[in-house]
Design a protein around this motif. Structure first.
Motif, PDB file in Angstrom:
ATOM      1  N   LYS A 140       0.836  -1.199   0.000  1.00  0.00           N
ATOM      2  CA  LYS A 140       0.000   0.000   0.000  1.00  0.00           C
ATOM      3  C   LYS A 140       0.877   1.257   0.000  1.00  0.00           C
ATOM      4  CE  LYS A 140      -3.859  -2.089   2.483  1.00  0.00           C
ATOM      5  NZ  LYS A 140      -4.582  -2.128   3.776  1.00  0.00           N
ATOM      6  N   ALA A 141       1.917   1.242   0.819  1.00  0.00           N
ATOM      7  CA  ALA A 141       2.817   2.393   0.892  1.00  0.00           C
ATOM      8  C   ALA A 141       3.513   2.625  -0.451  1.00  0.00           C
ATOM      9  CB  ALA A 141       3.844   2.197   2.010  1.00  0.00           C
ATOM     10  N   ARG A 142       3.929   1.545  -1.107  1.00  0.00           N
ATOM     11  CA  ARG A 142       4.557   1.682  -2.431  1.00  0.00           C
ATOM     12  C   ARG A 142       3.571   2.301  -3.422  1.00  0.00           C
ATOM     13  NH1 ARG A 142       9.008   2.242  -3.925  1.00  0.00           N
ATOM     14  NH2 ARG A 142       8.993   0.894  -5.723  1.00  0.00           N
ATOM     15  N   SER A 143       2.299   1.924  -3.313  1.00  0.00           N
ATOM     16  CA  SER A 143       1.299   2.466  -4.232  1.00  0.00           C
ATOM     17  C   SER A 143       1.078   3.966  -4.003  1.00  0.00           C
ATOM     18  CB  SER A 143      -0.027   1.705  -4.115  1.00  0.00           C
ATOM     19  OG  SER A 143      -0.744   2.103  -2.965  1.00  0.00           O
ATOM     20  N   LEU A 144       1.492   4.469  -2.850  1.00  0.00           N
ATOM     21  CA  LEU A 144       1.401   5.896  -2.544  1.00  0.00           C
ATOM     22  C   LEU A 144       2.718   6.630  -2.802  1.00  0.00           C
ATOM     23  CD1 LEU A 144      -0.680   5.755   0.742  1.00  0.00           C
ATOM     24  CD2 LEU A 144      -1.371   6.811  -1.415  1.00  0.00           C
ATOM     25  N   GLY A 145       3.696   5.933  -3.365  1.00  0.00           N
ATOM     26  CA  GLY A 145       4.951   6.580  -3.729  1.00  0.00           C
ATOM     27  C   GLY A 145       6.048   6.514  -2.696  1.00  0.00           C
ATOM     28  N   PHE A 146       5.837   5.791  -1.600  1.00  0.00           N
ATOM     29  CA  PHE A 146       6.885   5.659  -0.597  1.00  0.00           C
ATOM     30  C   PHE A 146       7.961   4.719  -1.121  1.00  0.00           C
ATOM     31  CE2 PHE A 146       3.280   7.035   1.897  1.00  0.00           C
ATOM     32  CZ  PHE A 146       3.842   7.957   2.771  1.00  0.00           C
ATOM     33  N   THR A 147       9.207   5.006  -0.804  1.00  0.00           N
ATOM     34  CA  THR A 147      10.319   4.148  -1.209  1.00  0.00           C
ATOM     35  C   THR A 147      10.453   2.998  -0.217  1.00  0.00           C
ATOM     36  OG1 THR A 147      11.974   5.320   0.114  1.00  0.00           O
ATOM     37  CG2 THR A 147      11.550   6.176  -2.128  1.00  0.00           C
ATOM     38  N   LEU A 148      11.222   2.000  -0.599  1.00  0.00           N
ATOM     39  CA  LEU A 148      11.461   0.891   0.332  1.00  0.00           C
ATOM     40  C   LEU A 148      12.212   1.378   1.565  1.00  0.00           C
ATOM     41  CD1 LEU A 148      12.269  -2.034  -2.121  1.00  0.00           C
ATOM     42  CD2 LEU A 148      10.183  -1.668  -0.781  1.00  0.00           C
ATOM     43  N   ALA A 149      13.107   2.344   1.384  1.00  0.00           N
ATOM     44  CA  ALA A 149      13.814   2.905   2.544  1.00  0.00           C
ATOM     45  C   ALA A 149      12.822   3.602   3.476  1.00  0.00           C
ATOM     46  CB  ALA A 149      14.898   3.873   2.084  1.00  0.00           C
ATOM     47  N   ASP A 150      11.873   4.339   2.903  1.00  0.00           N
ATOM     48  CA  ASP A 150      10.823   4.973   3.712  1.00  0.00           C
ATOM     49  C   ASP A 150      10.070   3.915   4.502  1.00  0.00           C
ATOM     50  OD1 ASP A 150      11.382   7.461   2.477  1.00  0.00           O
ATOM     51  OD2 ASP A 150       9.713   7.250   1.049  1.00  0.00           O
ATOM     52  N   ILE A 151       9.674   2.870   3.809  1.00  0.00           N
ATOM     53  CA  ILE A 151       8.860   1.811   4.427  1.00  0.00           C
ATOM     54  C   ILE A 151       9.630   1.139   5.553  1.00  0.00           C
ATOM     55  CG2 ILE A 151       7.745  -0.423   3.995  1.00  0.00           C
ATOM     56  CD1 ILE A 151       7.187   0.757   1.095  1.00  0.00           C
ATOM     57  N   GLN A 152      10.910   0.875   5.326  1.00  0.00           N
ATOM     58  CA  GLN A 152      11.724   0.264   6.381  1.00  0.00           C
ATOM     59  C   GLN A 152      11.804   1.182   7.597  1.00  0.00           C
ATOM     60  OE1 GLN A 152      15.192  -0.790   3.887  1.00  0.00           O
ATOM     61  NE2 GLN A 152      14.892  -2.876   4.657  1.00  0.00           N
ATOM     62  N   SER A 153      11.960   2.481   7.357  1.00  0.00           N
ATOM     63  CA  SER A 153      12.028   3.443   8.446  1.00  0.00           C
ATOM     64  C   SER A 153      10.716   3.486   9.225  1.00  0.00           C
ATOM     65  CB  SER A 153      12.361   4.826   7.879  1.00  0.00           C
ATOM     66  OG  SER A 153      12.334   5.796   8.879  1.00  0.00           O
ATOM     67  N   LEU A 154       9.611   3.481   8.506  1.00  0.00           N
ATOM     68  CA  LEU A 154       8.297   3.490   9.158  1.00  0.00           C
ATOM     69  C   LEU A 154       8.067   2.215   9.958  1.00  0.00           C
ATOM     70  CD1 LEU A 154       6.217   4.912   6.159  1.00  0.00           C
ATOM     71  CD2 LEU A 154       6.961   6.164   8.213  1.00  0.00           C
ATOM     72  N   ALA A 155       8.444   1.088   9.384  1.00  0.00           N
ATOM     73  CA  ALA A 155       8.278  -0.197  10.069  1.00  0.00           C
ATOM     74  C   ALA A 155       9.137  -0.250  11.330  1.00  0.00           C
ATOM     75  CB  ALA A 155       8.618  -1.351   9.129  1.00  0.00           C
ATOM     76  N   THR A 156      10.350   0.246  11.238  1.00  0.00           N
ATOM     77  CA  THR A 156      11.251   0.261  12.402  1.00  0.00           C
ATOM     78  C   THR A 156      10.670   1.134  13.510  1.00  0.00           C
ATOM     79  OG1 THR A 156      13.188  -0.130  11.023  1.00  0.00           O
ATOM     80  CG2 THR A 156      13.574   0.850  13.187  1.00  0.00           C
ATOM     81  N   ALA A 157      10.168   2.309  13.125  1.00  0.00           N
ATOM     82  CA  ALA A 157       9.561   3.197  14.122  1.00  0.00           C
ATOM     83  C   ALA A 157       8.399   2.501  14.808  1.00  0.00           C
ATOM     84  CB  ALA A 157       9.099   4.495  13.457  1.00  0.00           C
ATOM     85  N   SER A 158       7.569   1.832  14.043  1.00  0.00           N
ATOM     86  CA  SER A 158       6.420   1.121  14.606  1.00  0.00           C
ATOM     87  C   SER A 158       6.873   0.002  15.538  1.00  0.00           C
ATOM     88  CB  SER A 158       5.549   0.573  13.484  1.00  0.00           C
ATOM     89  OG  SER A 158       4.440  -0.107  14.006  1.00  0.00           O
ATOM     90  N   GLU A 159       7.900  -0.754  15.105  1.00  0.00           N
ATOM     91  CA  GLU A 159       8.417  -1.849  15.944  1.00  0.00           C
ATOM     92  C   GLU A 159       8.957  -1.329  17.269  1.00  0.00           C
ATOM     93  OE1 GLU A 159      11.407  -3.778  13.584  1.00  0.00           O
ATOM     94  OE2 GLU A 159       9.932  -4.604  12.174  1.00  0.00           O
ATOM     95  N   GLU A 160       9.478  -0.094  17.247  1.00  0.00           N
ATOM     96  CA  GLU A 160      10.046   0.503  18.454  1.00  0.00           C
ATOM     97  C   GLU A 160       8.985   1.195  19.308  1.00  0.00           C
ATOM     98  OE1 GLU A 160      13.170   2.964  16.897  1.00  0.00           O
ATOM     99  OE2 GLU A 160      14.471   1.244  16.501  1.00  0.00           O
ATOM    100  N   GLY A 161       7.707   1.045  18.925  1.00  0.00           N
ATOM    101  CA  GLY A 161       6.619   1.582  19.720  1.00  0.00           C
ATOM    102  C   GLY A 161       6.250   3.018  19.396  1.00  0.00           C
ATOM    103  N   GLU A 162       6.883   3.594  18.395  1.00  0.00           N
ATOM    104  CA  GLU A 162       6.561   4.964  18.000  1.00  0.00           C
ATOM    105  C   GLU A 162       5.413   4.948  16.996  1.00  0.00           C
ATOM    106  OE1 GLU A 162      10.047   6.874  16.431  1.00  0.00           O
ATOM    107  OE2 GLU A 162      11.329   5.843  17.879  1.00  0.00           O
ATOM    108  N   THR A 163       4.746   6.082  16.873  1.00  0.00           N
ATOM    109  CA  THR A 163       3.754   6.205  15.820  1.00  0.00           C
ATOM    110  C   THR A 163       4.425   6.915  14.641  1.00  0.00           C
ATOM    111  OG1 THR A 163       1.624   7.091  15.140  1.00  0.00           O
ATOM    112  CG2 THR A 163       2.790   8.323  16.826  1.00  0.00           C
ATOM    113  N   PRO A 164       4.485   6.265  13.498  1.00  0.00           N
ATOM    114  CA  PRO A 164       5.169   6.878  12.360  1.00  0.00           C
ATOM    115  C   PRO A 164       4.287   7.830  11.549  1.00  0.00           C
ATOM    116  CG  PRO A 164       4.560   4.624  11.834  1.00  0.00           C
ATOM    117  CD  PRO A 164       4.161   4.869  13.257  1.00  0.00           C
ATOM    118  N   CYS A 165       3.108   8.150  12.059  1.00  0.00           N
ATOM    119  CA  CYS A 165       2.156   8.962  11.294  1.00  0.00           C
ATOM    120  C   CYS A 165       2.698  10.349  10.952  1.00  0.00           C
ATOM    121  CB  CYS A 165       0.823   9.066  12.023  1.00  0.00           C
ATOM    122  SG  CYS A 165      -0.011   7.465  12.146  1.00  0.00           S
ATOM    123  N   VAL A 166       3.417  10.978  11.869  1.00  0.00           N
ATOM    124  CA  VAL A 166       4.006  12.295  11.587  1.00  0.00           C
ATOM    125  C   VAL A 166       5.001  12.167  10.432  1.00  0.00           C
ATOM    126  CG1 VAL A 166       5.485  14.121  12.522  1.00  0.00           C
ATOM    127  CG2 VAL A 166       3.674  13.131  13.936  1.00  0.00           C
TER     128      VAL A 166
END
Length: 142
Positions: free
Chosen positions: A52-78
């Motif tokens: 879904k993120a790729r379909s919105l133009g996010f890069t794989l690096a972006d997605i990895q960063s967002l996933a890492t933030a989520s795994e660490e308990g942060e909200t990556p929404c900002v």
């Protein structure tokens, strides 16, 4: 789930699953007996998110960063809002560039419509393109 099962459930290809695994986005369990990768429901959720993120133009690096933030308990929404705003600016800029290119191409096609094909003996490759570039250079003052 094996690679093919995960791909089917996420409506993607096995190659995509393997690539996302190779770059460390997906982290399957490896069966020590046969070496097969086994994915769980968390991998399926993450894969669907990534698609879904790729379909919105996010890069794989972006997605990895967002996933890492989520795994660490942060909200990556900002971060998501900031990234998509930047990506949107890039896309809109690229659209403007492509529209200008389209206009130049249409103009060239119109101009060339009645021009004959010819071989140039002066070392130029194609007089049609040289004529357009020459006009563009004259307009831009180069």
């Amino acid at each position: 789930m094996r690679v093919s099962d995960l791909a089917r459930q996420a409506d993607t290809t096995s190659e995509t699953v393997r690539h996302y695994t190779d770059i460390g986005l997906l982290k399957p369990f490896r069966d020590p007996g046969n070496g097969y990768r086994h994915y769980d429901v968390a991998d399926l959720r993450l894969l669907r998110f990534a698609l879904k993120a790729r379909s919105l133009g996010f890069t794989l690096a972006d997605i990895q960063s967002l996933a890492t933030a989520s795994e660490e308990g942060e909200t990556p929404c900002v971060q998501v809002r900031s990234l998509i705003e930047r990506r949107l600016e890039e896309v809109e800029s690229r659209i403007r560039e492509l529209q200008a290119l389209s206009e130049r191409m249409r103009s060239a096609m119109t101009e060339w419509q009645d021009k004959p094909d010819c071989h140039l003996d002066d070392g130029r490759v194609c007089g049609l393109i040289d004529a357009v570039v020459g006009e563009d250079e004259a307009r831009s003052g180069r």
